[in-house]
Design a protein around this motif. Structure first.
Motif, PDB file in Angstrom:
ATOM      1  N   PHE A  68      -5.006   9.978   8.491  1.00  0.00           N
ATOM      2  CA  PHE A  68      -4.925   9.808   6.909  1.00  0.00           C
ATOM      3  C   PHE A  68      -4.503  10.981   6.129  1.00  0.00           C
ATOM      4  O   PHE A  68      -4.091  10.815   4.987  1.00  0.00           O
ATOM      5  N   ALA A  69      -5.203  11.890   6.636  1.00  0.00           N
ATOM      6  CA  ALA A  69      -4.913  13.412   5.807  1.00  0.00           C
ATOM      7  C   ALA A  69      -3.194  13.680   6.101  1.00  0.00           C
ATOM      8  O   ALA A  69      -2.770  14.286   4.863  1.00  0.00           O
ATOM      9  N   LEU A  70      -2.707  13.383   7.295  1.00  0.00           N
ATOM     10  CA  LEU A  70      -1.253  13.739   7.051  1.00  0.00           C
ATOM     11  C   LEU A  70      -0.462  12.894   6.267  1.00  0.00           C
ATOM     12  O   LEU A  70       0.434  13.403   5.744  1.00  0.00           O
ATOM     13  N   LEU A  71      -0.793  11.485   6.404  1.00  0.00           N
ATOM     14  CA  LEU A  71      -0.245  10.653   5.494  1.00  0.00           C
ATOM     15  C   LEU A  71      -0.151  10.915   3.834  1.00  0.00           C
ATOM     16  O   LEU A  71       0.659  11.176   3.128  1.00  0.00           O
ATOM     17  N   GLY A  72      -1.456  11.374   3.545  1.00  0.00           N
ATOM     18  CA  GLY A  72      -1.517  11.841   2.272  1.00  0.00           C
ATOM     19  C   GLY A  72      -0.658  13.274   2.056  1.00  0.00           C
ATOM     20  O   GLY A  72      -0.402  13.181   0.872  1.00  0.00           O
ATOM     21  N   LEU A  73      -0.914  14.126   2.915  1.00  0.00           N
ATOM     22  CA  LEU A  73      -0.178  15.148   2.529  1.00  0.00           C
ATOM     23  C   LEU A  73       1.421  14.860   2.597  1.00  0.00           C
ATOM     24  O   LEU A  73       1.998  15.499   1.643  1.00  0.00           O
ATOM     25  N   ALA A  74       1.928  14.258   3.393  1.00  0.00           N
ATOM     26  CA  ALA A  74       3.407  13.748   3.106  1.00  0.00           C
ATOM     27  C   ALA A  74       3.645  13.173   1.811  1.00  0.00           C
ATOM     28  O   ALA A  74       4.710  13.302   1.162  1.00  0.00           O
ATOM     29  N   LEU A  75       2.475  12.448   1.346  1.00  0.00           N
ATOM     30  CA  LEU A  75       2.742  11.697   0.171  1.00  0.00           C
ATOM     31  C   LEU A  75       2.566  12.689  -1.228  1.00  0.00           C
ATOM     32  O   LEU A  75       3.425  12.593  -2.054  1.00  0.00           O
ATOM     33  N   LEU A  76       1.978  13.612  -0.721  1.00  0.00           N
ATOM     34  CA  LEU A  76       1.548  14.793  -1.895  1.00  0.00           C
ATOM     35  C   LEU A  76       2.838  15.291  -2.380  1.00  0.00           C
ATOM     36  O   LEU A  76       3.220  15.798  -3.267  1.00  0.00           O
ATOM     37  N   PHE A  77       3.736  15.615  -1.356  1.00  0.00           N
ATOM     38  CA  PHE A  77       4.776  16.690  -1.584  1.00  0.00           C
ATOM     39  C   PHE A  77       6.002  15.624  -1.918  1.00  0.00           C
ATOM     40  O   PHE A  77       7.177  16.314  -2.369  1.00  0.00           O
ATOM     41  N   GLN A  78       5.931  14.522  -2.227  1.00  0.00           N
ATOM     42  CA  GLN A  78       6.944  13.441  -2.701  1.00  0.00           C
ATOM     43  C   GLN A  78       6.860  13.350  -4.236  1.00  0.00           C
ATOM     44  O   GLN A  78       7.504  12.622  -4.960  1.00  0.00           O
ATOM     45  N   TYR A  79       5.963  13.839  -4.806  1.00  0.00           N
ATOM     46  CA  TYR A  79       5.542  13.717  -6.399  1.00  0.00           C
ATOM     47  C   TYR A  79       6.581  14.198  -7.244  1.00  0.00           C
ATOM     48  O   TYR A  79       7.036  13.750  -8.103  1.00  0.00           O
ATOM     49  N   ALA A  80       7.228  15.369  -6.777  1.00  0.00           N
ATOM     50  CA  ALA A  80       8.199  15.862  -7.584  1.00  0.00           C
ATOM     51  C   ALA A  80       9.446  15.155  -7.770  1.00  0.00           C
ATOM     52  O   ALA A  80      10.239  15.440  -8.643  1.00  0.00           O
ATOM     53  N   LYS A  81       9.872  14.698  -6.475  1.00  0.00           N
ATOM     54  CA  LYS A  81      11.329  14.119  -6.341  1.00  0.00           C
ATOM     55  C   LYS A  81      11.320  12.627  -5.857  1.00  0.00           C
ATOM     56  O   LYS A  81      12.440  12.103  -5.815  1.00  0.00           O
ATOM     57  N   GLY A  82      10.124  12.080  -5.683  1.00  0.00           N
ATOM     58  CA  GLY A  82      10.308  10.620  -4.920  1.00  0.00           C
ATOM     59  C   GLY A  82      10.274   9.622  -6.207  1.00  0.00           C
ATOM     60  O   GLY A  82      10.230   9.955  -7.403  1.00  0.00           O
TER      61      GLY A  82
END
Length: 203
Positions: free
Chosen positions: A132-146
């Motif tokens: 769950f932490a890894l999924l949230g981390l991957a989602l976190l880095f997509q805020y700028a360009k996702g």
């Protein structure tokens, strides 16, 4: 004597000049659109105008709105909380056998089975918190360009975080923090400013 005779002193009746040579043309009746002159194509259609009146499509926000940045921060807090939970589960596993030995469970076969079952549950929750932490981390880095999918996944992620927070209330009390932050994440990600940020055009 008729007007058509060549010797008439009055001469022939005046001829009406052709339209467009020194005389204004009469416009079409009201409600009828003007027609293009003969020999030319129809008037080109005007490009669609933006509501602002500048004729360009909306570009969307140039920088991440504050409410969207707040949602990103809330997501980061949830990721950190699950990383801490995974660390606590890992620490529990390191002292599990020693704790069971001090409790005198190692000599009893039936008690040992329950101890192994409990250890398996701890391992399961450890893996769940880590994933769950890894999924949230991957989602976190997509805020700028996702795109908009990042916003939708953030709302879903916050909903699952509320469930995990309920399970964690009895453990270390971190669950209360997770529930509060997850609710804020859902609210901030659902705001219109966040939707406009993730739906902005990309060139």
């Amino acid at each position: 004597m008729s007007f058509g005779e060549p010797n008439s002193p009055y001469g022939p009746p005046p001829q009406q000049p052709a339209p467009g040579y020194g005389y204004p043309q009469q416009g079409p009746p009201p409600g009828v659109p003007p027609q293009a002159p003969q020999g030319y194509g129809a008037y080109p259609a005007a490009p669609p105008m933006h509501p602002s009146g500048y004729g360009y499509p909306p570009a969307g926000p140039a920088q991440m709105p504050g409410i969207t940045r707040a949602a990103q921060i809330m997501l980061g807090v949830i990721v950190l909380a699950h990383a801490v939970i995974a660390g606590l589960y890992a620490y529990t596993l390191t002292v599990w056998d020693e704790t069971m030995a001090e409790a005198g469970i190692t000599g009893d076969s039936q008690a040992q089975e329950f101890a192994d079952l409990g250890k398996g549950i701890v391992v399961f929750f450890l893996g769940l918190a880590a994933v769950f932490a890894l999924l949230g981390l991957a989602l976190l880095f997509q805020y700028a360009k996702g795109g908009n999918g990042v916003r939708v996944c953030s709302i879903v992620y916050g909903s699952f975080a509320i469930i995990t927070g309920i399970f964690m209330i009895a453990a270390w009390g971190i669950g209360l923090l997770i529930i509060a932050v997850a609710i804020l994440l859902i609210v901030f990600a659902a705001k219109r400013a966040s939707a406009e940020w993730f739906k902005r055009p990309r060139y």
